[in-house]
Design an enzyme around this catalytic site. Structure first.
Site, short mmCIF file in Angstrom:
data_model
loop_
_atom_site.label_atom_id
_atom_site.label_comp_id
_atom_site.label_asym_id
_atom_site.label_seq_id
_atom_site.Cartn_x
_atom_site.Cartn_y
_atom_site.Cartn_z
N CYS A 207 0.82 -1.22 0.00
CA CYS A 207 0.00 0.00 0.00
C CYS A 207 0.85 1.26 0.00
O CYS A 207 0.32 2.37 -0.12
CB CYS A 207 -0.95 -0.03 1.19
SG CYS A 207 -1.79 -1.60 1.32
N HIS B 71 -3.04 6.38 2.84
CA HIS B 71 -3.57 5.13 2.27
C HIS B 71 -4.91 4.82 2.94
O HIS B 71 -5.03 4.85 4.16
CB HIS B 71 -2.57 4.00 2.50
CG HIS B 71 -3.18 2.65 2.32
ND1 HIS B 71 -3.88 2.32 1.19
CD2 HIS B 71 -3.21 1.56 3.14
CE1 HIS B 71 -4.33 1.08 1.33
NE2 HIS B 71 -3.94 0.60 2.50
N ASN C 85 -10.36 -1.22 0.68
CA ASN C 85 -8.91 -1.05 0.66
C ASN C 85 -8.40 -1.56 -0.68
O ASN C 85 -8.43 -2.76 -0.94
CB ASN C 85 -8.30 -1.83 1.84
CG ASN C 85 -6.79 -1.75 1.87
OD1 ASN C 85 -6.15 -1.36 0.90
ND2 ASN C 85 -6.21 -2.13 3.00
N1 COA Z 1 -17.84 -9.51 10.95
C1 COA Z 1 -18.19 -9.70 12.25
N2 COA Z 1 -17.28 -9.91 13.21
C2 COA Z 1 -15.99 -9.95 12.87
C3 COA Z 1 -15.57 -9.75 11.53
C4 COA Z 1 -16.55 -9.55 10.56
N3 COA Z 1 -16.26 -9.35 9.26
N4 COA Z 1 -14.22 -9.82 11.49
C5 COA Z 1 -13.81 -10.04 12.76
N5 COA Z 1 -14.88 -10.14 13.58
C6 COA Z 1 -14.90 -10.37 15.01
C7 COA Z 1 -13.64 -11.06 15.51
O1 COA Z 1 -13.73 -12.45 15.31
C8 COA Z 1 -13.67 -10.69 16.97
O2 COA Z 1 -14.55 -11.53 17.65
P1 COA Z 1 -14.16 -12.09 19.12
O3 COA Z 1 -14.08 -10.85 19.98
O4 COA Z 1 -15.31 -12.98 19.43
O5 COA Z 1 -12.85 -12.77 18.97
C9 COA Z 1 -14.30 -9.29 16.98
O6 COA Z 1 -14.93 -9.14 15.70
C10 COA Z 1 -13.28 -8.18 17.14
O7 COA Z 1 -12.12 -8.52 16.37
P2 COA Z 1 -10.94 -7.52 16.13
O8 COA Z 1 -9.90 -8.16 15.28
O9 COA Z 1 -10.52 -6.93 17.45
O10 COA Z 1 -11.72 -6.42 15.32
P3 COA Z 1 -11.20 -5.01 14.94
O11 COA Z 1 -12.07 -3.99 15.55
O12 COA Z 1 -9.71 -4.89 15.15
O13 COA Z 1 -11.46 -4.99 13.38
C11 COA Z 1 -10.21 -5.24 11.36
C12 COA Z 1 -10.86 -5.95 12.55
C13 COA Z 1 -9.58 -6.27 10.45
C14 COA Z 1 -11.26 -4.45 10.63
C15 COA Z 1 -9.13 -4.27 11.93
O14 COA Z 1 -8.26 -4.97 12.79
C16 COA Z 1 -8.32 -3.61 10.88
O15 COA Z 1 -8.84 -2.85 10.09
N6 COA Z 1 -7.00 -3.84 10.89
C17 COA Z 1 -6.13 -3.21 9.93
C18 COA Z 1 -6.32 -3.88 8.63
C19 COA Z 1 -5.65 -3.15 7.51
O16 COA Z 1 -5.76 -1.96 7.44
N7 COA Z 1 -4.95 -3.89 6.67
C20 COA Z 1 -4.30 -3.37 5.54
C21 COA Z 1 -3.21 -2.47 5.93
S1 COA Z 1 -2.50 -1.78 4.55
#
Ligand code: COA
Length: 324
Positions: A112, A248, A278
């Protein structure tokens, strides 16, 4: 030797995917996706449509809209993590398909951060006096490498492309830059197609994107917060004197966390994540182009571009907008 960006064009595939698509087969909801990421929709390439096809269309759109002749382009840089194939490069296919008679070509792989690294490299080639007119494209077809049963990743990604021309100019509009990497985090965001280890860790080599979302999130918030401040310092300016920021577009909640921390109003943050997901190397030009179309971004506006992602790596530059 001074350089400027004289034109921009984008392309996104036709097939629109709303959040409801994921609700249809996964334990997720439109509300969860919007609250945690800001994403409302994204676009996917057709089965026979690849990164090079999107690059060609973005460059053709640029040429049409800005009445730009591409035949005298002397270097083509394509930033992508999803090339049609490792060899030949996407850039070499663009040279052929756009009938550009004689250009150097290279694909760069910095996830990215790729589009901003492309601008930095183009700026360097022009400063060295070896090239005059460089086509830089950021493009990714992440739907081709998405694991559609992993609800933590599949909801995030989309496909798209953005192209710009960086040219030698009397009026310099490309200012100081920042770059950095911490390769220890390679294992936390990767796309592996063979059994090599990443950051001394065995990974799943199935040609699908894998990430440790929480680790990426934490690193990205910290890196973008520090990066914007470092970029301001390097350019001897203050964040409040910057007209717009185009980070980004990974996740809108992540961007809000950074902008709140830095006391920058969100209306100065131009994003593409809500409308396109993204799109990795394409996310910055998509946001940039749309802000021009919406009449937000004006001629001579001071803009900070910062890309960050898999590596983990980041790259940023301060520019003055010369595309309207
Ligand atoms: N729908 C519903 N629940 C979901 C889910 C979805 N699509 N994806 C994850 N969950 C759940 C998880 O399983 C977790 O459940 P649990 O508490 O029972 O274990 C809960 O939601 C919270 O998970 P968590 O990983 O803490 O969520 P989050 O708030 O961090 O959001 C992302 C997850 C992936 C959206 C977030 O971590 C993120 O955006 N990270 C950066 C990703 C990114 O930018 N990548 C590219 C970089 S260039």
């Amino acid at each position: 030797m001074s350089a400027t960006i004289t034109s921009i064009g984008i392309y996104h595939p036709e097939k629109e995917i709303r959040n409801s698509y994921f609700e249809s087969y996964l334990d997720t909801s439109d509300q969860w996706i919007k609250e945690r990421t800001g994403i409302e929709r994204r676009f996917y390439t057709a089965p026979n449509e690849y990164t090079s096809d999107m690059c060609v269309k973005a460059a053709q759109n640029l040429s049409k809209e800005y009445n730009k002749d591409l035949h005298d382009v002397d270097y083509i840089i394509v930033a992508t993590s999803t090339p049609d194939q490792p060899m030949p490069s996407v850039a070499s296919q663009i040279q052929s398909r756009l009938n550009i008679p004689n250009a150097g070509t290279i694909d760069i792989s910095s996830a990215c951060a790729g589009f901003v690294n492309g601008i930095i490299l183009a700026k360097g080639l022009i400063a060295a006096g070896t090239h005059k007119k460089i086509l830089v494209i950021g493009a990714d077809a992440l739907s081709k490498v998405t694991d559609f049963i992993d609800r933590t990743t599949c909801i995030l990604f989309g496909d798209g492309a953005g192209a710009i021309i960086v040219e030698k100019s009397d009026n310099n509009t490309l200012f100081n830059t920042i770059t950095g990497t911490n390769g220890d985090y390679g294992k936390d965001l990767y796309l592996a197609y063979q059994d090599a280890s990443i950051s001394n860790t065995k990974v799943i080599a199935n040609n699908k994107l894998h990430q440790n979302g929480r680790v990426v999130y934490k690193w990205a918030v910290q890196t973008l917060t520090n990066g914007l401040q470092e970029l301001a310092m390097k350019n001897n300016t203050k964040l409040e004197d910057i007209d717009y920021f185009i980070p980004h577009s990974a996740n809108y909640r992540l961007l809000e966390a950074v902008f709140n921390e830095l006391n920058i109003p969100m209306n100065k943050c131009l994003d593409s994540v809500r409308m396109f997901g993204n799109t990795s190397a394409a996310s910055i030009p998509l946001a940039w182009y749309n802000a021009i179309k919406e009449g937000k971004l004006k001629l001579n506006d001071k803009v900070m571009l910062v890309g960050f992602g898999g590596g983990f790596t980041y790259a940023g530059i301060l520019i003055e907008n010369n595309c309207v």
